[in-house]
Design a protein around this motif. Structure first.
Motif, PDB file in Angstrom:
ATOM      1  N   GLU A  77       0.569  13.472  -3.728  1.00  0.00           N
ATOM      2  CA  GLU A  77      -0.886  13.591  -3.667  1.00  0.00           C
ATOM      3  C   GLU A  77      -1.522  12.309  -4.201  1.00  0.00           C
ATOM      4  O   GLU A  77      -1.070  11.747  -5.188  1.00  0.00           O
ATOM      5  N   GLU A  78      -2.610  11.875  -3.539  1.00  0.00           N
ATOM      6  CA  GLU A  78      -3.391  10.745  -4.036  1.00  0.00           C
ATOM      7  C   GLU A  78      -4.626  11.313  -4.709  1.00  0.00           C
ATOM      8  O   GLU A  78      -5.462  11.949  -4.084  1.00  0.00           O
ATOM      9  N   ASP A 138       5.907   8.457   0.235  1.00  0.00           N
ATOM     10  CA  ASP A 138       6.710   7.303  -0.182  1.00  0.00           C
ATOM     11  C   ASP A 138       7.517   7.646  -1.436  1.00  0.00           C
ATOM     12  O   ASP A 138       7.114   8.488  -2.241  1.00  0.00           O
ATOM     13  N   ASP A 147      -8.261   6.326  -5.694  1.00  0.00           N
ATOM     14  CA  ASP A 147      -7.796   5.084  -5.087  1.00  0.00           C
ATOM     15  C   ASP A 147      -6.766   4.431  -6.007  1.00  0.00           C
ATOM     16  O   ASP A 147      -7.101   3.937  -7.082  1.00  0.00           O
ATOM     17  N   ILE A 204       0.858  -1.182   0.000  1.00  0.00           N
ATOM     18  CA  ILE A 204       0.000   0.000   0.000  1.00  0.00           C
ATOM     19  C   ILE A 204       0.901   1.240   0.000  1.00  0.00           C
ATOM     20  O   ILE A 204       1.738   1.411   0.880  1.00  0.00           O
ATOM     21  N   LEU A 205       0.714   2.093  -1.001  1.00  0.00           N
ATOM     22  CA  LEU A 205       1.503   3.318  -1.105  1.00  0.00           C
ATOM     23  C   LEU A 205       0.761   4.454  -0.421  1.00  0.00           C
ATOM     24  O   LEU A 205      -0.465   4.468  -0.366  1.00  0.00           O
ATOM     25  N   LYS A 206       1.521   5.422   0.078  1.00  0.00           N
ATOM     26  CA  LYS A 206       0.914   6.585   0.718  1.00  0.00           C
ATOM     27  C   LYS A 206       1.760   7.814   0.393  1.00  0.00           C
ATOM     28  O   LYS A 206       2.889   7.705  -0.108  1.00  0.00           O
ATOM     29  N   VAL A 207       1.195   8.974   0.664  1.00  0.00           N
ATOM     30  CA  VAL A 207       1.881  10.234   0.402  1.00  0.00           C
ATOM     31  C   VAL A 207       3.185  10.260   1.205  1.00  0.00           C
ATOM     32  O   VAL A 207       3.218   9.901   2.375  1.00  0.00           O
ATOM     33  N   TYR A 224      -1.753   8.183  -8.145  1.00  0.00           N
ATOM     34  CA  TYR A 224      -0.973   9.142  -7.376  1.00  0.00           C
ATOM     35  C   TYR A 224      -0.307  10.148  -8.294  1.00  0.00           C
ATOM     36  O   TYR A 224      -0.042   9.865  -9.463  1.00  0.00           O
TER      37      TYR A 224
END
Length: 153
Positions: free
Chosen positions: A141-142, A111, A145, A106-109, A148
């Motif tokens: 920014e995402e 990374d 879903d 799971i990627l997030k802001v 990115y």
């Protein structure tokens, strides 16, 4: 095939027809049928059966065989369709088995990621040594879903 031809050393040209025959007349796991049956609509008579007659060869009747061959040709598209379905199921099972060992990340802001370069953009003088990834980029920014926006470091 490579193993058999390597064992034959200098006589590989003499061994090649036998190796190809064995490949064509062996049932494949993916389709459940032999390539020979899918191509010609009937099972091949093996050369061994001609030397050592089997019941199939001894009870051969040419007229009855001809009628059975014509009838079998009517069922050939169905056999090919069944083989195609079995092949799709086989590929699905293989994909599931492979993906069992793949862990989802799971990627997030914040990374850092690498971006795969497109083939068109990689055509340059380095040839096969051209890098396939570019980056690193930071996710800032995402958008949706799994979508990115990234910025260069």
């Amino acid at each position: 095939m490579k193993k058999k031809l390597d064992e034959a050393k200098w006589l590989w040209a003499d061994e090649l027809p036998n190796v190809l025959w064995s490949i064509r007349t062996t049932t494949k796991n993916s389709t459940g049928e032999t390539p020979f049956l899918l191509a010609y609509g009937a099972e091949a008579v093996l050369p061994v059966e001609m030397c050592e007659p089997t019941l199939r060869v001894m009870l051969f009747n040419e007229d009855a065989n001809w009628e059975m061959m014509k009838a079998a040709l009517d069922f050939l598209p169905e056999a090919r369709g069944n083989a195609a379905l079995r092949q799709q199921l086989y590929k699905l099972r293989m994909t599931r088995e492979y993906n069992k060992r793949v862990s989802r990340r799971i990627l997030k802001v914040g990374d850092f990621v690498l971006r795969k370069m497109e083939v068109v953009g990689r055509a340059n003088e380095q040839g096969k040594l051209t890098p396939t990834w570019e980056g690193p980029y930071e996710i800032y920014e995402e958008v949706r879903d799994g979508i990115y926006r990234i910025q260069d470091m």
